[in-house]
Design an enzyme around this catalytic site. Structure first.
Site, PDB file in Angstrom:
ATOM      1  N   HIS A  65       0.887  -1.204  -0.036  1.00  0.00           N
ATOM      2  CA  HIS A  65       0.126   0.047   0.020  1.00  0.00           C
ATOM      3  C   HIS A  65       0.986   1.361  -0.090  1.00  0.00           C
ATOM      4  O   HIS A  65       0.306   2.425  -0.293  1.00  0.00           O
ATOM      5  CB  HIS A  65      -1.064   0.111   1.365  1.00  0.00           C
ATOM      6  N   ASP A 108       0.009  -7.789   1.452  1.00  0.00           N
ATOM      7  CA  ASP A 108       0.354  -6.283   1.498  1.00  0.00           C
ATOM      8  C   ASP A 108       1.886  -6.168   1.528  1.00  0.00           C
ATOM      9  O   ASP A 108       2.632  -5.535   2.564  1.00  0.00           O
ATOM     10  CB  ASP A 108      -0.051  -5.599   2.752  1.00  0.00           C
ATOM     11  N   GLN A 201       0.805   6.158  12.035  1.00  0.00           N
ATOM     12  CA  GLN A 201       0.945   6.738  10.787  1.00  0.00           C
ATOM     13  C   GLN A 201       2.278   7.058  10.370  1.00  0.00           C
ATOM     14  O   GLN A 201       3.124   7.760  10.933  1.00  0.00           O
ATOM     15  CB  GLN A 201       0.062   7.888  10.656  1.00  0.00           C
ATOM     16  N   GLY A 202       2.919   6.689   9.101  1.00  0.00           N
ATOM     17  CA  GLY A 202       4.235   6.921   8.854  1.00  0.00           C
ATOM     18  C   GLY A 202       5.145   5.558   8.806  1.00  0.00           C
ATOM     19  O   GLY A 202       6.322   5.507   8.443  1.00  0.00           O
ATOM     20  N   ASP A 203       4.598   4.657   9.650  1.00  0.00           N
ATOM     21  CA  ASP A 203       5.709   3.250  10.028  1.00  0.00           C
ATOM     22  C   ASP A 203       5.032   2.266   9.019  1.00  0.00           C
ATOM     23  O   ASP A 203       5.902   1.242   8.853  1.00  0.00           O
ATOM     24  CB  ASP A 203       5.175   2.948  11.302  1.00  0.00           C
ATOM     25  N   SER A 204       4.249   2.424   8.041  1.00  0.00           N
ATOM     26  CA  SER A 204       3.817   1.388   7.078  1.00  0.00           C
ATOM     27  C   SER A 204       5.187   0.786   6.360  1.00  0.00           C
ATOM     28  O   SER A 204       6.034   1.742   6.023  1.00  0.00           O
ATOM     29  CB  SER A 204       2.872   2.084   6.110  1.00  0.00           C
TER      30      SER A 204
END
Length: 248
Positions: A65, A108, A201-204
């Protein structure tokens, strides 16, 4: 929510400044040089976006993603630095390959090929991958790292790398939290039932490792960040090794 850097949905993957909300590290501590020699920060159009893991001199593993649907030319990775804005070695991408069965939150993972080779040495190393077919053991400790937000909905992301240790949650428990169909065998979960520790958020796309520093997964999605009774969800390296081995 996904965990790249941006805020839009509440149940989706985890990247940075984009049309979906992505996690950062909540309840963590500063990482030290050498803790994660294979971690890379991924920026998009100059801004914070996702994390990833360096598999060899030319290959990064991240969440699908983080890159699916975005122009390859906008991405840059940085390796060998605790800072997401300076130091280390940077590279643009020569190619992007998303898992052929990526759909929704399932499968993913994506393989990024680098325009500039990144040799190991100093603060840079390559990830050791979980064995094919392996599944993290419920109750065992795992550590996740990233430059993501430090609170759900947080508007700023840290410059320096953070880490947090959380227990693996059984798939049965995670399915009770999210619904049976939401948690596939290509995923696993980790978190504290009381909340307070999680990716955000931002660690994906960034790494989660076991106690031997073996890469067992990539940050994928969750319901908010560090909420009680909602584990973080990770793409499983063991379940998806055939894809990784084919294209790395």
């Amino acid at each position: 929510m996904v965990k790249f850097a941006s805020v839009v949905a509440l149940v989706a993957p985890l990247a940075a400044a984009a049309p979906q909300e992505i996690p950062n590290i909540v309840g963590g501590t500063s990482a030290s040089a050498g803790d994660f020699p294979f971690i890379v920060s991924i920026s998009r159009n100059g801004g914070p976006w996702c994390g990833g893991s360096l598999l060899n001199a030319n290959t990064v593993l991240t969440a699908a993603h983080c890159v699916s649907g975005y122009a390859q030319s906008g991405f840059q990775i940085r390796a060998g630095s605790l800072s997401r804005t300076s130091g280390g070695i940077t590279s643009s991408l020569s190619s992007v390959r998303v898992h052929p069965s990526y759909s929704g939150n399932n499968n993913d993972l994506a393989i990024l090929k680098l325009s500039t080779s990144i040799p190991s040495g100093g603060n840079i190393g390559y990830a050791r991958l979980a064995a094919s077919g392996s599944d993290p053991v419920a109750g065992s400790s795992a550590t996740v790292a990233g430059w993501g937000a430090t609170s759900e909905g947080g508007s700023s992301t840290p410059v320096n790398l953070l880490k947090v240790t959380v227990p693996i949650v059984s798939r049965a428990t995670c399915r009770a939290q999210y619904g049976t169909s939401a948690i596939t065998n290509q995923m696993f979960c980790a978190g504290v039932s009381s909340g307070g520790k999680d990716s955000c958020q931002g660690d994906s796309g960034g790494p989660i490792v076991d106690s031997s520093n073996t890469l067992i997964g990539a940050v994928s999605w969750g319901n908010g960040c560090a909420r009680p009774n909602y584990s973080g969800v990770y793409a499983s390296v063991g379940a998806l090794r055939s894809f990784i081995d084919t294209y790395a």
